[in-house]
Design an enzyme around this catalytic site. Structure first.
Site, PDB file in Angstrom:
ATOM      1  N   LYS A   1      -1.965   7.708   3.053  1.00 39.63           N
ATOM      2  CA  LYS A   1      -2.072   6.969   4.322  1.00 39.63           C
ATOM      3  C   LYS A   1      -0.779   7.116   5.112  1.00 39.63           C
ATOM      4  CE  LYS A   1       0.829   3.381   3.036  1.00 39.63           C
ATOM      5  NZ  LYS A   1       2.182   3.178   3.558  1.00 39.63           N
TER       6      LYS A   1
ATOM      7  N   ASP B   1      -0.746  -2.347  -1.262  1.00 41.11           N
ATOM      8  CA  ASP B   1      -1.481  -1.325  -0.499  1.00 41.11           C
ATOM      9  C   ASP B   1      -2.790  -0.907  -1.170  1.00 41.11           C
ATOM     10  OD1 ASP B   1       0.593  -1.237   1.284  1.00 41.11           O
ATOM     11  OD2 ASP B   1       1.403   0.689   0.603  1.00 41.11           O
TER      12      ASP B   1
HETATM   13  O1  C5P Z   1       3.064  -4.748  -3.760  1.00 39.25           O
HETATM   14  P1  C5P Z   1       3.962  -3.637  -4.147  1.00 39.25           P
HETATM   15  O2  C5P Z   1       4.288  -3.624  -5.600  1.00 39.25           O
HETATM   16  O3  C5P Z   1       3.475  -2.292  -3.684  1.00 39.25           O
HETATM   17  O4  C5P Z   1       5.320  -3.873  -3.378  1.00 39.25           O
HETATM   18  C1  C5P Z   1       6.515  -3.207  -3.695  1.00 39.25           C
HETATM   19  C2  C5P Z   1       7.682  -4.006  -3.188  1.00 39.25           C
HETATM   20  O5  C5P Z   1       7.681  -4.034  -1.764  1.00 39.25           O
HETATM   21  C3  C5P Z   1       7.630  -5.474  -3.583  1.00 39.25           C
HETATM   22  O6  C5P Z   1       8.269  -5.671  -4.814  1.00 39.25           O
HETATM   23  C4  C5P Z   1       8.373  -6.159  -2.465  1.00 39.25           C
HETATM   24  O7  C5P Z   1       9.767  -6.048  -2.664  1.00 39.25           O
HETATM   25  C5  C5P Z   1       8.040  -5.291  -1.249  1.00 39.25           C
HETATM   26  N1  C5P Z   1       6.939  -5.826  -0.431  1.00 39.25           N
HETATM   27  C6  C5P Z   1       7.155  -6.958   0.324  1.00 39.25           C
HETATM   28  N2  C5P Z   1       6.155  -7.448   1.118  1.00 39.25           N
HETATM   29  C7  C5P Z   1       4.961  -6.816   1.169  1.00 39.25           C
HETATM   30  C8  C5P Z   1       4.735  -5.655   0.403  1.00 39.25           C
HETATM   31  C9  C5P Z   1       5.748  -5.184  -0.376  1.00 39.25           C
HETATM   32  O8  C5P Z   1       8.236  -7.545   0.313  1.00 39.25           O
HETATM   33  N3  C5P Z   1       4.021  -7.301   1.952  1.00 39.25           N
END
Ligand code: C5P
Length: 305
Positions: free
Chosen positions: A31, A158
């Site tokens: 994406k 995501d």
């Molecule tokens: O959800 P995911 O593990 O992909 O997110 C990776 C990192 O990105 C999280 O640990 C966080 O630090 C940051 N993040 C965030 N807010 C979001 C998505 C991701 O702070 N909405």
């Protein structure tokens, strides 16, 4: 009479797997973020987002196989740098699926990696969503999209987007997904600067100014729905871009490079490091790719939605 083994079964029966071998081969698209505004920090440490994500035709391939090895998970990958252990989102997706459904089967996955990693292109998240959807088909578990979305949200912010795919406005952590019906085919040149960005580091360095005016997502939604390439260019936005460019200054050179071919419509995807430029058509994107190749840049892709 056929010969029998010590257990009393014929040799043919002994080697027969408990479940017939079942496989499926699926693509997992990347994406790009056409818009990303951060509305604030949440009590759970994540950030509240408004983002528009668009699936593109750069994709990994996953070959999934259900085996008779009791809840075992085997993962192999074409990319030697990628860990194939319990930290891999593909592995986690297979495990969450086994736990939620209670299926006893093992899962074998072979991942053909084409999407650059730690690039803001959602490769790992897309692979994970593909595992959930693929196993749901292979195992005839018939889980609803809502159940799959719920499992996806536990894997990463995501991942739910990739359960639905296409183009979507995503809110919350990213897991509240509203699909957008985009008919027009947009062309992009996508450049991977060979830099691995830590998403957590980018978010952690973002300073949220509550007095700052928020960018309005409705302009880009309108541009996409009305097929307007010009209004798309002026409404592309990424709140994480400036932070990522500060943290990884080499990215500026790559952004500048794309801007030398395209006067507008150049943006970092997600937390980076991939940078894309919206092109008038595929021919323009191909020409830029060729020119980049002559300058020694090999990881450039012509993509569209
Ligand atoms: O959800 P995911 O593990 O992909 O997110 C990776 C990192 O990105 C999280 O640990 C966080 O630090 C940051 N993040 C965030 N807010 C979001 C998505 C991701 O702070 N909405």
């Amino acid at each position: 009479m056929p010969p029998t083994s010590a257990s009393g079964t014929s040799p043919r029966e002994t080697v027969k797997p408990l479940n017939p071998k079942k496989t499926i081969t699926l693509t997992a698209p990347a994406k790009i973020n056409l818009f990303l505004e951060v509305l604030g920090k949440r009590p759970d440490g994540y950030h509240e987002l408004e983002t528009v994500m668009q699936e593109i035709d750069l994709a990994d391939t996953l070959r999934l196989e259900v085996t008779d090895r009791d809840q075992d998970i085997e993962l192999t990958c074409t990319e030697p740098d990628i860990p194939c252990d319990q930290d891999n989102l593909v592995w986690k997706a297979a495990r969450i699926f086994q736990k939620e459904t209670g299926i006893k089967s093992g899962v074998r996955v072979h991942l053909i990696k084409r999407i650059p990693v730690a690039a803001g292109l959602g490769g790992g998240s897309s692979d994970a969503a593909t595992v959930l959807k693929g196993l749901n088909t292979l195992c005839n578990t018939d889980l609803s999209e809502t159940r799959l979305m719920d499992m996806a949200a536990r894997l990463g912010s995501d991942v739910p987007f990739f359960v639905k795919g296409g183009t979507a406005l995503c809110k919350g952590r990213g897991e509240i997904v509203t699909p957008l019906e985009v008919k027009h085919r947009f062309s992009y040149i996508l450049l991977y600067p060979n830099i691995r960005v830590s998403t957590a580091k980018v978010y952690n360095n973002l300073k949220i100014d509550l007095t700052r005016e928020k960018k309005d997502v409705n302009f880009i939604v309108k541009a996409l729905l009305s097929d307007s390439a010009d209004s798309l260019n002026i409404s592309l936005f990424n709140r994480l871009e400036e932070v990522a460019l500060e943290l990884y200054p080499e990215l500026r050179r790559f952004k500048g490079l794309l801007e030398s071919y395209l006067s507008d419509g150049v943006l970092l995807s997600g937390s980076g490091s991939a940078i894309y430029g919206h092109c008038e058509n595929q021919r323009e994107a191909n020409n830029i790719k060729e020119a980049l190749g002559k300058r020694g840049i090999k990881k450039a892709f012509v993509v569209s939605n």
